[in-house]
Design an enzyme around this catalytic site. Structure first.
Site, mmCIF file in Angstrom:
data_model
loop_
_atom_site.group_PDB
_atom_site.id
_atom_site.type_symbol
_atom_site.label_atom_id
_atom_site.label_comp_id
_atom_site.label_asym_id
_atom_site.label_seq_id
_atom_site.Cartn_x
_atom_site.Cartn_y
_atom_site.Cartn_z
ATOM 1 N N HIS A 26 -0.774 34.100 10.890
ATOM 2 C CA HIS A 26 0.277 35.132 10.816
ATOM 3 C C HIS A 26 1.311 34.916 11.921
ATOM 4 C CE1 HIS A 26 1.557 39.443 10.100
ATOM 5 N NE2 HIS A 26 2.054 39.245 11.313
ATOM 6 N N GLU A 27 0.835 34.728 13.155
ATOM 7 C CA GLU A 27 1.755 34.550 14.287
ATOM 8 C C GLU A 27 2.454 33.192 14.235
ATOM 9 O OE1 GLU A 27 2.617 36.924 16.186
ATOM 10 O OE2 GLU A 27 1.129 38.297 15.346
ATOM 11 N N HIS B 128 5.566 33.482 12.067
ATOM 12 C CA HIS B 128 6.704 34.001 12.836
ATOM 13 C C HIS B 128 7.316 32.890 13.694
ATOM 14 C CE1 HIS B 128 6.063 38.126 11.754
ATOM 15 N NE2 HIS B 128 4.910 38.239 12.376
ATOM 16 N N ASP C 114 5.999 44.253 12.689
ATOM 17 C CA ASP C 114 6.936 43.476 11.875
ATOM 18 C C ASP C 114 7.833 44.380 11.038
ATOM 19 O OD1 ASP C 114 5.690 41.237 12.900
ATOM 20 O OD2 ASP C 114 4.330 41.009 11.200
#
Length: 373
Positions: A68-69, A72, A164
């Site tokens: 997930h990170e 980004h 987010d």
């Protein structure tokens, strides 16, 4: 927000770190799954089976958070925003960007990338759940990873900054109100959401759900604090983005290394902590004036600067963004840092000078806001 922990590895040039709080989460998740979740759906299995699959589940959860990170981070890097670290900690993960997005479009794409990755992972595990036998413990593992990825994506879409969803909300407001006003509005929602979680946590504690109450309360405090710090970080970046290091640094001429220490103390009256000293071979070393208090007065008469100088390997470049230099100084608790270019000493950058600029501009922003009212 500061983190500390264990360096794991680098991926795409980004340092992945494990914050010490992660071990608390790992322990709690493993115990909860092994003693409650898996036995309730798959009873009468050996306890070791529950613990093994629970350990794998906890590790898979944090791999999901890492992906997930990373999503980004990769989108941010595509737009030229450096990403130095990713930290995995008790409440998930965070990618530390060294700059703010430059446009609302960049902000939106960077923010949405994480939830999209979580939903993509959820869809993969949901497909696996559908085809794998329902009465097998491994199906429970697939179900768990599907649910946590779906929850991770959905929770992060809540429009509470700095989640987010809050960043997506900020990107929508940005075009109309500007980044500062948009951040203030999104940050207020983050603060409200944090308070709601705290109240839900307290309610859970009083109704006997102790574990949920503790988790919700801590998560609420974390989001409340993070929203405040994210607002401050945005203001700092906005103010300092118009400056380079060379605009603020103190230009200093090095003093010769053979100058008597007592003469230096008496006549130079140093106003900085770090003072450049020129050696006979042309190198520049530094006198840290804090070290002078450790030298007895009677010894000061016998010493020259060459006896008390030391090398300092860290430095910043003159054309570096002041926001990035300030972030580095805060992270490493530095009050002053040399400025060099091609190994040529140019001056000293002082944290206090940067904070004077911040104070002045924040005061001007507040005065302008009050005047409009």
């Amino acid at each position: 927000m500061s983190f500390s922990g264990i360096r794991l590895f680098k991926v795409f040039g980004i340092e992945v770190n494990l914050d010490y709080s992660w071990f608390i989460a790992f322990f709690l998740i493993t115990i909860t799954l092994a003693e409650g979740f898996y036995p309730s759906f798959y009873p009468e299995l050996p306890k070791i089976n529950y613990y093994l699959v629970s350990i794998v589940s906890a590790i898979t959860l944090f791999i999901s958070v890492l992906l997930h990170e990373l999503s980004h981070s990769l989108v941010a890097m595509r737009y030229g925003i450096p990403v130095k670290d990713i930290y995995l900690f008790i409440f998930g993960g965070v990618a530390l960007f060294q700059d703010e997005p430059k446009t609302p479009s960049q902000e939106f794409k960077i923010a949405i990338a994480g939830p999209l990755m979580s939903f993509f992972l959820a869809s993969l595990f949901f497909t696996a759940v559908y085809f794998y036998p329902k009465d097998d413990l491994f199906n429970g593992f697939l179900n768990y990873v599907f649910m946590v990825n779906f929850f991770l994506g959905a929770f992060n879409l809540i429009p509470a900054f700095p989640l987010d969803g809050g960043r997506i909300f900020r990107s929508i407001l940005w075009s109309k109100y500007g980044i500062l006003k948009a951040t203030e509005i999104a940050s207020k929602l983050g603060n409200i959401f944090g308070i709601i979680l705290i109240l839900l946590g307290i309610f859970s504690l009083f109704t006997g759900s102790i574990v949920n109450g503790i988790w919700l309360s801590f998560l609420g405090f974390f989001i409340k604090r993070a929203s405040k710090e994210a607002l401050l970080s945005t203001k700092l970046n906005y103010i300092l983005s118009r400056f380079r290091v060379e605009n603020v640094m103190n230009v200093m001429n090095p003093v010769p290394a053979d100058l008597p220490l007592l003469e230096f103390i008496t006549y130079e009256r140093p106003i900085t902590r770090l003072y450049p000293v020129l050696l006979k071979d042309g190198r520049i070393l530094f006198l840290d004036t804090r070290d002078l208090s450790k030298i007895p007065y009677y010894k000061q008469e016998e010493l020259i600067l060459n006896d008390v100088v030391k090398p300092i390997d860290i430095y910043v470049l003159p054309d570096e963004k002041l926001s990035r230099a300030y972030s580095y100084m805060r992270k490493n608790n530095l009050e002053e840092i040399p400025v060099k270019y091609n190994n040529t000493f140019l001056g000293i950058l002082r944290r206090s000078d940067i904070e004077d600029i911040i104070s002045r501009y924040l005061r001007e922003i507040n005065e302008s806001t009050n005047h409009r009212r």
